[in-house]
Design a protein around this motif. Sequence first.
Motif, PDB file in Angstrom:
ATOM      1  N   GLU A 279       0.808  -1.218   0.000  1.00  0.00           N
ATOM      2  CA  GLU A 279       0.000   0.000   0.000  1.00  0.00           C
ATOM      3  C   GLU A 279       0.846   1.275   0.000  1.00  0.00           C
ATOM      4  OE1 GLU A 279      -2.925  -0.357   3.090  1.00  0.00           O
ATOM      5  OE2 GLU A 279      -4.020  -1.898   2.006  1.00  0.00           O
TER       6      GLU A 279
ATOM      7  N   GLN B 101      -4.216  -8.706   0.239  1.00  0.00           N
ATOM      8  CA  GLN B 101      -5.490  -9.144   0.831  1.00  0.00           C
ATOM      9  C   GLN B 101      -6.171 -10.194  -0.034  1.00  0.00           C
ATOM     10  OE1 GLN B 101      -4.511  -5.975   0.417  1.00  0.00           O
ATOM     11  NE2 GLN B 101      -4.672  -4.913   2.380  1.00  0.00           N
TER      12      GLN B 101
ATOM     13  N   MET C  62     -11.752  -7.216   9.478  1.00  0.00           N
ATOM     14  CA  MET C  62     -11.718  -7.315   8.020  1.00  0.00           C
ATOM     15  C   MET C  62     -11.024  -6.118   7.385  1.00  0.00           C
ATOM     16  SD  MET C  62     -15.432  -8.902   7.117  1.00  0.00           S
ATOM     17  CE  MET C  62     -16.016 -10.407   7.899  1.00  0.00           C
ATOM     18  N   ASP C  63     -10.406  -5.297   8.197  1.00  0.00           N
ATOM     19  CA  ASP C  63      -9.576  -4.221   7.653  1.00  0.00           C
ATOM     20  C   ASP C  63      -8.129  -4.673   7.741  1.00  0.00           C
ATOM     21  OD1 ASP C  63      -8.306  -1.952   6.852  1.00  0.00           O
ATOM     22  OD2 ASP C  63      -8.772  -0.778   8.643  1.00  0.00           O
ATOM     23  N   TRP C  64      -7.596  -5.095   6.596  1.00  0.00           N
ATOM     24  CA  TRP C  64      -6.217  -5.603   6.565  1.00  0.00           C
ATOM     25  C   TRP C  64      -5.314  -4.589   5.890  1.00  0.00           C
ATOM     26  CZ3 TRP C  64      -7.441 -11.059   4.067  1.00  0.00           C
ATOM     27  CH2 TRP C  64      -8.370 -11.728   4.874  1.00  0.00           C
ATOM     28  N   SER C  65      -5.610  -3.324   6.060  1.00  0.00           N
ATOM     29  CA  SER C  65      -4.795  -2.309   5.393  1.00  0.00           C
ATOM     30  C   SER C  65      -3.576  -1.967   6.231  1.00  0.00           C
ATOM     31  CB  SER C  65      -5.632  -1.067   5.097  1.00  0.00           C
ATOM     32  OG  SER C  65      -6.060  -0.471   6.300  1.00  0.00           O
ATOM     33  N   LYS C  66      -2.652  -1.303   5.575  1.00  0.00           N
ATOM     34  CA  LYS C  66      -1.392  -0.950   6.212  1.00  0.00           C
ATOM     35  C   LYS C  66      -1.641  -0.120   7.477  1.00  0.00           C
ATOM     36  CE  LYS C  66       2.962   1.148   4.599  1.00  0.00           C
ATOM     37  NZ  LYS C  66       3.444   1.927   3.422  1.00  0.00           N
ATOM     38  N   ARG C  67      -2.575   0.817   7.362  1.00  0.00           N
ATOM     39  CA  ARG C  67      -2.834   1.701   8.495  1.00  0.00           C
ATOM     40  C   ARG C  67      -3.382   0.946   9.700  1.00  0.00           C
ATOM     41  NH1 ARG C  67      -6.566   6.366   6.877  1.00  0.00           N
ATOM     42  NH2 ARG C  67      -7.354   4.877   5.335  1.00  0.00           N
TER      43      ARG C  67
ATOM     44  N   VAL D  37       0.209  -4.228  10.483  1.00  0.00           N
ATOM     45  CA  VAL D  37       0.453  -5.541   9.886  1.00  0.00           C
ATOM     46  C   VAL D  37       0.160  -6.675  10.869  1.00  0.00           C
ATOM     47  CG1 VAL D  37       2.213  -7.045   8.871  1.00  0.00           C
ATOM     48  CG2 VAL D  37       2.132  -4.643   8.246  1.00  0.00           C
TER      49      VAL D  37
ATOM     50  N   ILE E 112      -3.197  -8.038  10.608  1.00  0.00           N
ATOM     51  CA  ILE E 112      -3.480  -8.878   9.458  1.00  0.00           C
ATOM     52  C   ILE E 112      -3.238 -10.344   9.791  1.00  0.00           C
ATOM     53  CG2 ILE E 112      -2.840  -9.400   7.078  1.00  0.00           C
ATOM     54  CD1 ILE E 112      -2.009  -6.469   6.803  1.00  0.00           C
TER      55      ILE E 112
ATOM     56  N   LEU F 106      -6.002 -13.382  10.031  1.00  0.00           N
ATOM     57  CA  LEU F 106      -5.970 -14.577   9.194  1.00  0.00           C
ATOM     58  C   LEU F 106      -5.982 -15.844  10.034  1.00  0.00           C
ATOM     59  CD1 LEU F 106      -3.531 -13.520   6.342  1.00  0.00           C
ATOM     60  CD2 LEU F 106      -6.012 -13.759   6.250  1.00  0.00           C
TER      61      LEU F 106
ATOM     62  N   PHE G 126      -9.249 -17.377  11.240  1.00  0.00           N
ATOM     63  CA  PHE G 126     -10.155 -18.068  10.340  1.00  0.00           C
ATOM     64  C   PHE G 126      -9.995 -19.582  10.380  1.00  0.00           C
ATOM     65  CE2 PHE G 126     -10.279 -13.813   8.639  1.00  0.00           C
ATOM     66  CZ  PHE G 126     -11.621 -13.668   8.356  1.00  0.00           C
TER      67      PHE G 126
ATOM     68  N   LEU H 251     -14.952   5.867   3.610  1.00  0.00           N
ATOM     69  CA  LEU H 251     -13.913   4.841   3.718  1.00  0.00           C
ATOM     70  C   LEU H 251     -13.538   4.592   5.181  1.00  0.00           C
ATOM     71  CD1 LEU H 251     -11.892   2.962   2.312  1.00  0.00           C
ATOM     72  CD2 LEU H 251     -10.396   4.933   1.968  1.00  0.00           C
TER      73      LEU H 251
ATOM     74  N   VAL I  56     -16.316   2.551   6.788  1.00  0.00           N
ATOM     75  CA  VAL I  56     -16.217   1.161   6.320  1.00  0.00           C
ATOM     76  C   VAL I  56     -15.094   0.444   7.078  1.00  0.00           C
ATOM     77  CG1 VAL I  56     -15.502  -0.268   4.358  1.00  0.00           C
ATOM     78  CG2 VAL I  56     -17.223   1.508   4.034  1.00  0.00           C
ATOM     79  N   ARG I  57     -13.962   1.125   7.247  1.00  0.00           N
ATOM     80  CA  ARG I  57     -12.833   0.510   7.955  1.00  0.00           C
ATOM     81  C   ARG I  57     -13.185   0.227   9.415  1.00  0.00           C
ATOM     82  NH1 ARG I  57      -7.867   3.601   8.139  1.00  0.00           N
ATOM     83  NH2 ARG I  57      -7.004   1.630   8.824  1.00  0.00           N
TER      84      ARG I  57
ATOM     85  N   ALA J 197     -15.485  -2.724   9.462  1.00  0.00           N
ATOM     86  CA  ALA J 197     -14.747  -3.936   9.090  1.00  0.00           C
ATOM     87  C   ALA J 197     -13.868  -4.402  10.242  1.00  0.00           C
ATOM     88  CB  ALA J 197     -13.914  -3.685   7.836  1.00  0.00           C
TER      89      ALA J 197
END
Lengths: 313, 313
Positions: A28, A102, B58-63, B66, B69, B73, B76, B134, B137-138, B141
Amino acid sequence: MAEVNLNQTIRCIVKLGGAAITCKNELEKINEENLETVSSHLREAMILGSCSKKVIGMDWSKRAGVSDISASLSDFGDQGQFNVDFSRFIVVHGAGSFGHFQASKSGVHKGGLNQPLVKAGFVATRISVTTLNLEIVRALATEGIPSIGMSPYACGWSTSERNVASADLSGVTKAIDSGFVPVLHGDAVLDHSLTDVLGVYDRPPTDPNAVLLREIAVDEDGSWSVVKPMLESTNKQVEITVAAHDTTGGMVTKISEAAMIAKLGIDVYIVKAATTHSLRALSGELRRHIPDDWLGTIIRFSKEVGQVNSSPS
Amino acid sequence: MAEVNLNQTIRCIVKLGGAAITCKNELEKINEENLETVSSHLREAMILGSCSKKVIGMDWSKRAGVSDISASLSDFGDQGQFNVDFSRFIVVHGAGSFGHFQASKSGVHKGGLNQPLVKAGFVATRISVTTLNLEIVRALATEGIPSIGMSPYACGWSTSERNVASADLSGVTKAIDSGFVPVLHGDAVLDHSLTDVLGVYDRPPTDPNAVLLREIAVDEDGSWSVVKPMLESTNKQVEITVAAHDTTGGMVTKISEAAMIAKLGIDVYIVKAATTHSLRALSGELRRHIPDDWLGTIIRFSKEVGQVNSSPS
């Protein structure tokens, strides 16, 4: 596809490769310098024929800086100078280092939204790609391009067997009719085959024997052949060479997709972003004549290639 | 409106007021604490009836970090625990301190997209509101809600005289059918009438004589009357009091809009976000009985009010 006559309204569809606008090996991370150059090139291409060269920023967000906002507003004093027709452009962009992580971790490209991990991966991928889309919209808006971000899924697009099965393009055409530039993001999963190179090669660009395919002609039956350079091997062999080196199938898919567009009479340029080559492609000068110092790949319907080749080159 | 039978698929539409999720007096600043609480409340409401209380981000963004993330995972592993039906919810949010500045500076609410300043303002407003969308949503998530941000304009919505003239809801219904929670943003311009208060009052809430209207009944002809509390003045006078104090017309508009929804048989709750009152409204317990310690405004079709009032209160 919904029956929308795009030819009547679109001047140019620009696809920005994910590898060109993001830092491929860093999660990103946007390639700010390239994105700025690309935005500036797009502005130049869009205002062709207009006398106004003044940039009126349209990103008035906090991150853009409050001083920008006041400056932008005062620029609107002479509104006549600003009457530029930006319409008839569509920008599509890849995902680069946004979304791929992702998507691949969750296997979202394999489908199966009823599986919790895939569903979560879809949400996570979309957040990542939407973040990139917003940054591209902001970069274009900073250059005075009236860009409107749009998400395929939000508009009722769906894919079946990796092809777009249905698409409601009414939002896109409405945006164009209102003078906006739609900025669409592509599929995060499929967009990882072409790296940031000059164009399409007959084998991996890292191979010292790789040859840049300058012009590809598409026949009515969808088959394609390289017309420039005239290689020693026959065209059939070039196709085989491409296929043999294309382990992921990405390059053949890209050429086939481009061929489908070319068959509609729309020239496709595959070119390195943020270079003089991409700028010249955007300017439209290559429609008449392809100079030898232009580096990239043009994919055209063969019926129209003859016309172009008749001009001196 | 397009003919989509929403009643069959929607369990709840939650409108998050802009004033509740942003810091009203600071440009483009999110009220992080409220947004987190609201997201957590929404999750609680959505998983009602499910035995799983585990939050799968469900927010696996950089912000988001890590480490998040990897943690997400690994969660699950036991996918069965995660099979929660989040569907049948729609989240709509206001703009708060996002978009208002850009909209008001450019006069975008007055229309006229052919004017350069208005067009730029539209682009700038949309960038600002999309940024907020956004972030919401984050936040959702992060709470494990499979949220999908959607922009009205991108889906072919258009407004005429400030009402939605046409709306293609196929994207929204498709998202719901796939088990996602659509997150839509409202109009940046109109959304500034109700501040962050407990509900609807008969006069400005800052007035020491202001009375919270607890329950409003809507007649078949669309007219409405206050049934709780039974005020000394007649209902007609309450309506006049509301109108007299509603200088911007915002409150009457809000009640009228809520009345239109209520007439469809859908209960509308106007309630302060991120409080026990909003949580109780979301839980559905108020459908049967409205306790005296619940503070907010319910707007209901009068035919159904009798039913509710017959239960002990």
